[in-house]
Design an enzyme around this catalytic site. Structure first.
Site, PDB file in Angstrom:
ATOM      1  CG  HIS A 146      -2.026  -0.988   1.145  1.00  0.00           C
ATOM      2  ND1 HIS A 146      -3.351  -0.652   1.117  1.00  0.00           N
ATOM      3  CD2 HIS A 146      -1.993  -2.341   1.085  1.00  0.00           C
ATOM      4  CE1 HIS A 146      -4.086  -1.748   1.040  1.00  0.00           C
ATOM      5  NE2 HIS A 146      -3.276  -2.794   1.025  1.00  0.00           N
ATOM      6  CG  HIS A 199      -2.367  -3.993   5.298  1.00  0.00           C
ATOM      7  ND1 HIS A 199      -1.160  -4.087   4.629  1.00  0.00           N
ATOM      8  CD2 HIS A 199      -3.286  -4.611   4.515  1.00  0.00           C
ATOM      9  CE1 HIS A 199      -1.346  -4.740   3.482  1.00  0.00           C
ATOM     10  NE2 HIS A 199      -2.621  -5.069   3.391  1.00  0.00           N
ATOM     11  CG  HIS A 220      -3.711 -10.317   3.341  1.00  0.00           C
ATOM     12  ND1 HIS A 220      -3.185  -9.655   4.421  1.00  0.00           N
ATOM     13  CD2 HIS A 220      -3.821  -9.393   2.347  1.00  0.00           C
ATOM     14  CE1 HIS A 220      -3.001  -8.380   4.100  1.00  0.00           C
ATOM     15  NE2 HIS A 220      -3.378  -8.199   2.858  1.00  0.00           N
ATOM     16  CG  ASN A 223       0.697 -12.592   3.894  1.00  0.00           C
ATOM     17  OD1 ASN A 223      -0.020 -13.554   3.671  1.00  0.00           O
ATOM     18  ND2 ASN A 223       1.987 -12.614   3.630  1.00  0.00           N
ATOM     19  CG  ASP A 253       0.185 -17.205  -3.208  1.00  0.00           C
ATOM     20  OD1 ASP A 253       0.529 -17.514  -2.040  1.00  0.00           O
ATOM     21  OD2 ASP A 253       0.401 -16.077  -3.693  1.00  0.00           O
ATOM     22  N   GLY A 254       1.082 -20.527  -1.931  1.00  0.00           N
ATOM     23  CA  GLY A 254       2.408 -21.080  -1.647  1.00  0.00           C
ATOM     24  C   GLY A 254       3.495 -20.023  -1.578  1.00  0.00           C
ATOM     25  CG  ASP A 279      -4.407  -9.651  -2.016  1.00  0.00           C
ATOM     26  OD1 ASP A 279      -4.974  -8.653  -2.494  1.00  0.00           O
ATOM     27  OD2 ASP A 279      -3.425  -9.577  -1.257  1.00  0.00           O
ATOM     28  CB  ALA A 313       2.412  -6.122  -5.970  1.00  0.00           C
ATOM     29  N   GLY A 314      -0.185  -7.962  -4.045  1.00  0.00           N
ATOM     30  CA  GLY A 314      -1.355  -8.802  -4.294  1.00  0.00           C
ATOM     31  C   GLY A 314      -0.870 -10.153  -4.801  1.00  0.00           C
TER      32      GLY A 314
END
Length: 387
Positions: A146, A199, A220, A223, A253-254, A279, A313-314
């Site tokens: 962000h 965040h 998420h 993260n 997504d690993g 995401d 980034a996502g």
């Protein structure tokens, strides 16, 4: 009154959201499932009806965290056209309903996104459930990708103008509880907003207080949040508590989370309150290897998207891949993986009376899958949109 024609599908195996059935005939009228019946001989039935047969039929996937697709990033183009593009692209991967997500941005962009989603809801645009503001009330210490210049404290007056979505659809706000004034989360919840923690550099007690105030999601998991360590359980520790019904989004997504960490989280929390999310940015469904992203350049490589300095980034993830990864990387059953992609997000959003199951009266938003869980066809509100 307009007569809806009857659509018929045959499934060699049907997952109804809870149970597996074989040789099933599903009919729907308009947007709604009409009946599910067992069939003695699929081949005979199909030859007389001449209609679709799928290996596996399951409730379509619901993505509560998706930033873009097919070259469109919602922040760059907060328009109806971008929403249509996102729905069409993600339908190829089994997504039938989504919460388009706006990353921290100026009030003007938030306002445009709000207008676009309100318009989409008014038109009953297939696949759009509402809007997810990821920010801008986030902690710069945990900002991830962000843009720090867009992060700020909330102005209630301005935010009030953006709450209209919650009257006709679903509205999610991801925030850092330590960055907002006391009473703010309770006010949002009273206004019909689904509040998620993300965040955030909050400590465990601050995160727990936010849950007590009505926050019910963790954006998420692992993260951009304080980790669980021996003497300070952090936001992750608060997320994994089970005494209050909260849900955690997992980017399976690993790359975002190690499979072992996901296994530990599920062992603590259970699958019932885990949601698969993508995401995804605009790379999904596009061939681009380099693309603009909120004033930066992002690079796509080996299933992930990062800025030039290596910040994630996502993601480059789609829901069908998330389901397969949940089975193969995390070792969960197909039942659990499919529920985490559909029924659990429906429960989190409070729409489990119409989504997440294949049952008479539910929305005919379904996904046809091969035996190895690749998408072969997708129906949204009774219309075949892919396959």
């Amino acid at each position: 009154m307009m007569e809806h024609k009857l659509t018929t599908l045959f499934a060699k195996r049907l997952f109804d959201g809870e149970n597996w059935l074989t040789n099933q005939k599903v009919t729907f009228k308009g947007q709604v499932i009409d009946s599910i019946t067992s069939v003695a001989d699929l081949a005979v039935e199909q030859s007389t009806e001449n209609t679709d047969v799928v290996d596996i039929l399951a409730p379509g996937f619901i993505d509560v965290h998706v930033n873009g697709g097919g070259g469109a990033l919602f922040n760059h183009t907060p328009t109806l056209e971008a929403l249509e593009r996102m729905v069409a692209v993600h339908a190829q991967f089994g997504t039938v309903a989504m919460m388009p997500t706006l990353i921290s941005d100026d009030y003007e962009i938030m306002s445009q996104a709000h207008q676009a989603v309100c318009q989409a809801l008014k038109q009953n645009m297939a696949g759009i459930l509402g809007l997810h503001y990821e920010g801008p009330y986030l902690n710069p210490i945990r900002k991830g990708v962000h843009n720090e210049s867009k992060l700020r404290k909330p102005t209630e007056g301005k935010l009030s103008a953006l709450l209209e979505v919650s009257r006709s659809g679903k509205l999610m706000v991801t925030l850092a509880p330590e960055q907002v004034p006391e009473g703010f989360i309770e006010w949002l919840v009273a206004e019909g907003v689904i509040v998620c923690i993300g965040h955030s550099a909050a400590n465990y007690d601050q995160a727990r207080q936010a849950v007590m105030d009505g926050a019910r999601g963790f954006t998420h998991l692992f993260n951009a949040m304080t980790p669980l360590i021996s003497r300070e359980p952090g936001v992750v520790g608060a997320a994994l508590q089970t005494d209050k019904p909260t849900w955690c989004g997992l980017i399976a997504d690993g790359h975002h989370v190690h499979p072992a960490s996901m296994r530990v989280a599920i062992a603590a929390k259970g699958c019932d309150h885990m949601l698969l999310v993508t995401d995804a940015i605009q790379s999904v469904g596009s061939d681009e290897q380099e693309m603009p992203f909120l004033g930066k350049k992002v690079l796509r490589s080996e299933g992930k998207v990062t800025t030039e300095d290596g910040t994630l980034a996502g993601s480059d993830l789609d829901m069908a891949t998330a389901v397969r990864n949940t089975i193969h990387l995390i070792g969960r059953t197909p039942t659990e993986a499919l529920q985490m992609a559909s029924l659990r997000p429906a429960e989190f959003l409070g729409i489990e009376q119409s989504f997440g199951r294949i049952k008479a009266g539910y929305r005919a938003s379904l996904v046809g899958l091969s035996e190895d869980f690749f998408v072969t066809s997708t129906w949204i509100d009774g219309q075949k949109v892919w396959g």
